[in-house]
Design an enzyme around this catalytic site. Structure first.
Site, PDB file in Angstrom:
ATOM      1  N   ASP A  60       0.475  29.904   6.690  1.00  0.00           N
ATOM      2  CA  ASP A  60       0.317  28.447   6.579  1.00  0.00           C
ATOM      3  C   ASP A  60      -0.020  28.106   5.121  1.00  0.00           C
ATOM      4  O   ASP A  60      -1.131  27.679   4.804  1.00  0.00           O
ATOM      5  CB  ASP A  60      -0.782  27.955   7.524  1.00  0.00           C
ATOM      6  CG  ASP A  60      -0.803  26.438   7.660  1.00  0.00           C
ATOM      7  OD1 ASP A  60       0.001  25.765   6.969  1.00  0.00           O
ATOM      8  OD2 ASP A  60      -1.627  25.921   8.432  1.00  0.00           O
ATOM      9  N   TYR A  85      -3.499  32.435   4.631  1.00  0.00           N
ATOM     10  CA  TYR A  85      -3.866  31.047   4.272  1.00  0.00           C
ATOM     11  C   TYR A  85      -4.536  30.384   5.477  1.00  0.00           C
ATOM     12  O   TYR A  85      -4.158  29.298   5.908  1.00  0.00           O
ATOM     13  CB  TYR A  85      -2.649  30.218   3.838  1.00  0.00           C
ATOM     14  CG  TYR A  85      -1.693  30.895   2.887  1.00  0.00           C
ATOM     15  CD1 TYR A  85      -1.871  30.813   1.507  1.00  0.00           C
ATOM     16  CD2 TYR A  85      -0.586  31.594   3.370  1.00  0.00           C
ATOM     17  CE1 TYR A  85      -0.978  31.420   0.635  1.00  0.00           C
ATOM     18  CE2 TYR A  85       0.310  32.218   2.506  1.00  0.00           C
ATOM     19  CZ  TYR A  85       0.115  32.128   1.141  1.00  0.00           C
ATOM     20  OH  TYR A  85       0.993  32.726   0.291  1.00  0.00           O
ATOM     21  N   CYS A 124      -7.968   0.079   8.134  1.00  0.00           N
ATOM     22  CA  CYS A 124      -6.690   0.762   7.966  1.00  0.00           C
ATOM     23  C   CYS A 124      -6.183   1.164   9.341  1.00  0.00           C
ATOM     24  O   CYS A 124      -6.904   1.822  10.090  1.00  0.00           O
ATOM     25  CB  CYS A 124      -6.868   1.988   7.075  1.00  0.00           C
ATOM     26  SG  CYS A 124      -5.362   2.978   6.915  1.00  0.00           S
ATOM     27  N   CYS A 135       4.195  22.290   5.702  1.00  0.00           N
ATOM     28  CA  CYS A 135       4.145  20.830   5.641  1.00  0.00           C
ATOM     29  C   CYS A 135       5.232  20.276   4.736  1.00  0.00           C
ATOM     30  O   CYS A 135       5.274  19.080   4.474  1.00  0.00           O
ATOM     31  CB  CYS A 135       2.760  20.349   5.171  1.00  0.00           C
ATOM     32  SG  CYS A 135       2.328  20.882   3.513  1.00  0.00           S
ATOM     33  N   CYS A 158       0.827  -1.206   0.000  1.00  0.00           N
ATOM     34  CA  CYS A 158       0.000   0.000   0.000  1.00  0.00           C
ATOM     35  C   CYS A 158       0.863   1.258   0.000  1.00  0.00           C
ATOM     36  O   CYS A 158       1.864   1.332   0.710  1.00  0.00           O
ATOM     37  CB  CYS A 158      -0.910  -0.028   1.225  1.00  0.00           C
ATOM     38  SG  CYS A 158      -1.937   1.439   1.399  1.00  0.00           S
TER      39      CYS A 158
END
Length: 461
Positions: free
Chosen positions: A389, A315, A162, A416, A80
């Site tokens: 952000d 943002y 999951c 991120c 996966c």
């Protein structure tokens, strides 16, 4: 230097982890990227893609096993593409993520010994995701399948549960897939652009347990859909609404522009940082509620707001960070005097931010719709603090220039992606206008190579 070629088998020792999650080794002074490996592994690998200075390879056999290698929690972890690091001990994952941040800031940003704190761990390293979206496919035998794509391919790995999603969603995933099968609803075929159902999406309130189910469809050709939605609502007490998102385009984008509620409510409630939030299925909210709270707490602690500051959140999304920070401002000012402004290009997110401000009686915050590069220069007052952000690609250069012109006392840059963070921090700090005082990474995505960061900049005097 000896030649190397595709298909060649070599032995390689893994010494590091790359941004995408692959192990990194060296062979004759050239870099080899090997998925599913851990620093400390020595492996026999086959070269699958060869360039002059690096190659990609597939593991054939482990010769020596790293002490940081563990047995994955998921039976399809090796296939996966949802997780890259289930085979890596969690403490080592945190060390590796800090290394990725330091490496990006040093090599891409030019910072010498950047002030990177240890990574804030996720309170849960499994069962943390509050939102999941699964593409659907038909198997060769005509079974409805839902899951993630196999690593490096477009082949679906079928899942009935999951380990990284909130475990309360597991029964819904298995059963709703079966209900789609029983109804005979047509599953979308992306090659032919035929069929109807494209994705199943679930969002759950970690603190409330409320669940929202969204079907992403090409068209509205689902017989007895309302009847089935009513059955689901009765069958699952935590399910508060069933929504339909129409995406008729031939595209890789998951969601279309229009979402409507078939039955129940079009949102769930969630408690975040002691605020009550309404979350719809189609607006962004951090997938790890508890880890986002940890980072927010670190930001609040670092900012140490006194209540008189003026803050701009660029943002801002649905105001996830704007609202709790705004709550700390304006205590000594007349009601309604604006102390915080959120800027966001998505009109739907701004609607939700305004709604959530009202829900929590935060009346000294304002939200504006528009591209940040256009509306940040139009702010009618001098901000003391700007929170950024941006999406993965980072800030537009005009936003960086606007900040250098505005010169707020402090900037908090939430990112991120370490490489774009490093690029933008270099631009903000290169002329000595700003100083990087601290970088606080946080693990929003355990079992993957992704890492979130908050970087703190102070205006030099």
């Amino acid at each position: 230097m000896a030649t190397w070629q595709q298909g060649q088998q070599i032995e390689v020792s893994i010494t590091d982890l790359a941004e995408g999650g692959n192990g990194v080794g060296r062979y004759q002074d050239r870099v080899v990227f090997v998925p599913d490996t851990v620093p400390g592994d020595r492996a026999l690998v086959r070269l699958t893609r060869v360039k002059s200075k690096y190659a990609e390879a597939k593991i054939l056999k482990l010769i020596t096993t790293s002490s940081s290698r563990i047995r994955p929690h998921c039976i399809v972890a090796d296939k996966c593409g949802g997780c890259q690091w289930q085979h890596i001990d969690y403490d080592f994952q945190l060390e590796a993520k800090r290394g990725l941040v330091v490496n990006a800031l040093t090599k891409m940003g030019g910072f010498i010994e950047p002030p990177v704190a240890p990574v804030l761990p996720s309170p849960q390293s499994l069962a943390y995701r509050n939102k999941v979206t699964y593409p659907l496919r038909l198997s060769s035998t005509g079974q409805v399948q839902a899951g993630y794509y196999q690593k490096g391919s477009h082949r679906l790995i079928n899942l009935n549960q999951c380990p990284v999603q909130d475990q309360r969603l597991n029964p819904l995933l298995a059963n709703i897939k079966q209900d789609i099968q029983n109804r005979g609803w047509l599953v979308y075929d992306e090659q032919q652009h035929t069929g109807t159902i494209r994705h199943l999406s679930f969002r759950i309130g970690r603190r409330t347990g409320e669940i929202l189910l969204t079907l992403v469809v090409k068209d509205n050709k689902l017989p007895q859909l309302k009847e089935q939605a009513d059955i689901w609502l009765q069958q699952y007490p935590q399910l508060v609404g069933v929504c339909l998102n129409i995406n008729s385009d031939r595209t890789n984008a998951i969601l279309g522009k229009n979402t409507h509620c078939l039955i129940g409510k079009p949102y769930i409630h969630e408690i975040f940082a002691d605020l009550k939030l309404r979350l719809t299925s189609d607006n962004f909210f951090q997938v790890n509620t508890e880890a986002a709270e940890s980072l927010l707490s670190a930001i609040s602690s670092e900012l140490n707001l006194q209540g008189h500051e003026i803050l701009v959140d660029a943002y801002c999304g649905i105001g996830t960070f704007t609202l709790p920070l705004a709550k700390q401002l304006g205590q000594n000012f007349p009601p309604g005097e604006i102390r915080a402004i959120g800027l966001e290009s998505q009109a739907g997110a701004v609607e939700q931010a305004i709604s959530n401000a009202d829900l929590n009686d935060i009346n000294h915050v304002e939200f504006r719709v528009g591209n940040v590069q256009k509306i940040l220069p139009e702010i009618p007052f001098q901000p003391d603090i700007v929170v950024l952000d941006p999406p993965r690609q980072g800030c537009d250069r005009t936003v960086i220039q606007t900040l250098l012109n505005l010169q707020p006392q402090r900037i908090v840059y939430i990112s991120c992606r370490p490489v774009t963070l490093a690029r933008d921090l270099q631009l903000l700090c290169e002329n000595g206008i700003y100083q990087l005082t601290k970088v606080q990474p946080a693990d929003f995505f355990p079992q993957t190579s992704h890492v979130e960061c908050a970087a703190f900049l102070t205006l030099s005097h």
